[in-house]
Design a protein around this motif. Structure first.
Motif, short mmCIF file in Angstrom:
data_model
loop_
_atom_site.label_atom_id
_atom_site.label_comp_id
_atom_site.label_asym_id
_atom_site.label_seq_id
_atom_site.Cartn_x
_atom_site.Cartn_y
_atom_site.Cartn_z
N LEU A 188 0.83 -1.20 0.00
CA LEU A 188 0.00 0.00 0.00
C LEU A 188 0.87 1.26 0.00
CD1 LEU A 188 -2.90 1.09 0.19
CD2 LEU A 188 -2.68 0.99 2.68
N ALA A 189 1.93 1.24 0.82
CA ALA A 189 2.85 2.39 0.86
C ALA A 189 3.55 2.57 -0.47
CB ALA A 189 3.86 2.20 1.98
N ALA A 191 2.49 1.74 -3.41
CA ALA A 191 1.53 2.29 -4.38
C ALA A 191 1.37 3.80 -4.19
CB ALA A 191 0.19 1.59 -4.24
N GLY A 192 1.45 4.23 -2.93
CA GLY A 192 1.35 5.65 -2.65
C GLY A 192 2.58 6.42 -3.08
N LEU A 193 3.74 5.75 -3.05
CA LEU A 193 4.98 6.42 -3.47
C LEU A 193 5.04 6.60 -4.98
CD1 LEU A 193 7.82 4.74 -1.33
CD2 LEU A 193 7.22 7.18 -1.38
N LYS A 197 -0.12 6.90 -9.20
CA LYS A 197 -0.84 5.69 -8.78
C LYS A 197 -1.57 5.87 -7.46
CE LYS A 197 2.38 2.62 -11.16
NZ LYS A 197 3.32 1.50 -11.02
N GLY A 198 -1.38 7.04 -6.84
CA GLY A 198 -2.03 7.29 -5.57
C GLY A 198 -3.43 7.84 -5.78
N ALA A 199 -4.01 8.30 -4.66
CA ALA A 199 -5.40 8.77 -4.71
C ALA A 199 -5.53 10.02 -5.58
CB ALA A 199 -5.86 9.11 -3.29
N HIS A 200 -4.44 10.79 -5.74
CA HIS A 200 -4.51 12.01 -6.55
C HIS A 200 -3.82 11.83 -7.91
CE1 HIS A 200 -6.06 14.01 -3.01
NE2 HIS A 200 -5.04 13.55 -2.32
N GLY A 201 -3.58 10.54 -8.28
CA GLY A 201 -2.89 10.31 -9.54
C GLY A 201 -3.77 10.61 -10.73
#
Length: 202
Positions: A188-189, A191-193, A197-201
């Motif tokens: 999960l981390a 994917a955020g990096l 690909k994150g929530a604001h990608g």
């Protein structure tokens, strides 16, 4: 030749060998006790298991953190070697994630080890002792992988290695007895990096 130039006889060398043996016994005993009872295990029990007095333990390791850092030194050396091997990976982002996963696994050998590593690997601050060679090596290896992933666009340009290391350490601390959860949180981390690909990608 003066008397100061004459090599000292054997007893001093033997004493140094005894010191080394005592240190090795203490580390072996601490590893055994901590793996069984966690990092808060009795230091008196560690000394007894090593066959030395508690005073000898404190001469080698003035604080519990000193003892834990001595155990962590081998872990750091192994992680530094793993990092150097991963620098040739054709997938920099995956190499970084692989290294962070190894970091989490190796600093959770016993309960409390991850917390000791978090203290050990804090960024240097004024007044703190110089970091050991093992601490410098593990940070340098991890940062080299991080910068390589950043250059490849696999990590945001404004991200900091220190934060990635803190994140991995936090995952380790909350999943000491649950390696599957550690894998999920790291994924999960990661994917955020990854940019985009994150929530604001995009």
């Amino acid at each position: 030749m003066t008397s100061d130039d004459i090599p000292r006889p054997g007893p001093q060398r033997a004493m140094r060998a005894d010191v080394r043996r005592n240190r090795a016994r203490l580390l072996a005993a601490a590893r055994e006790m901590f793996e069984r009872d966690g990092a808060g295990a009795s230091l008196e029990a560690v000394a007894r298991l090593a066959g030395v007095g508690i005073g000898t333990l404190y001469r080698h390791f003035p604080t519990r953190q000193d003892l834990l850092e001595a155990l962590l030194a081998d872990v750091y050396d192994g992680l530094a070697a793993t990092g150097r091997e991963l620098l040739v990976s054709p997938a920099p982002g995956e190499a970084l994630t692989t290294w962070l996963r190894a970091f989490i696994v190796r600093i959770t050998a016993f309960p409390g080890m991850a917390a000791a590593a978090a203290v050990s690997l804090r960024p240097e601050q004024p007044g703190r002792p110089e970091p050991s060679g093992a601490r410098r090596a593990v940070r340098d290896a991890g940062e080299a992988l991080f910068r390589r992933a950043q250059d490849a666009g696999d990590v945001p340009a404004d991200a900091e290695f220190a934060d990635a290391l803190r994140l991995a350490g936090a995952i380790a601390m909350v999943t000491e007895r649950d390696p599957e959860a550690a894998d999920r949180l790291l994924a999960l981390a990661a994917a955020g990096l990854a940019p985009g690909k994150g929530a604001h990608g995009g």
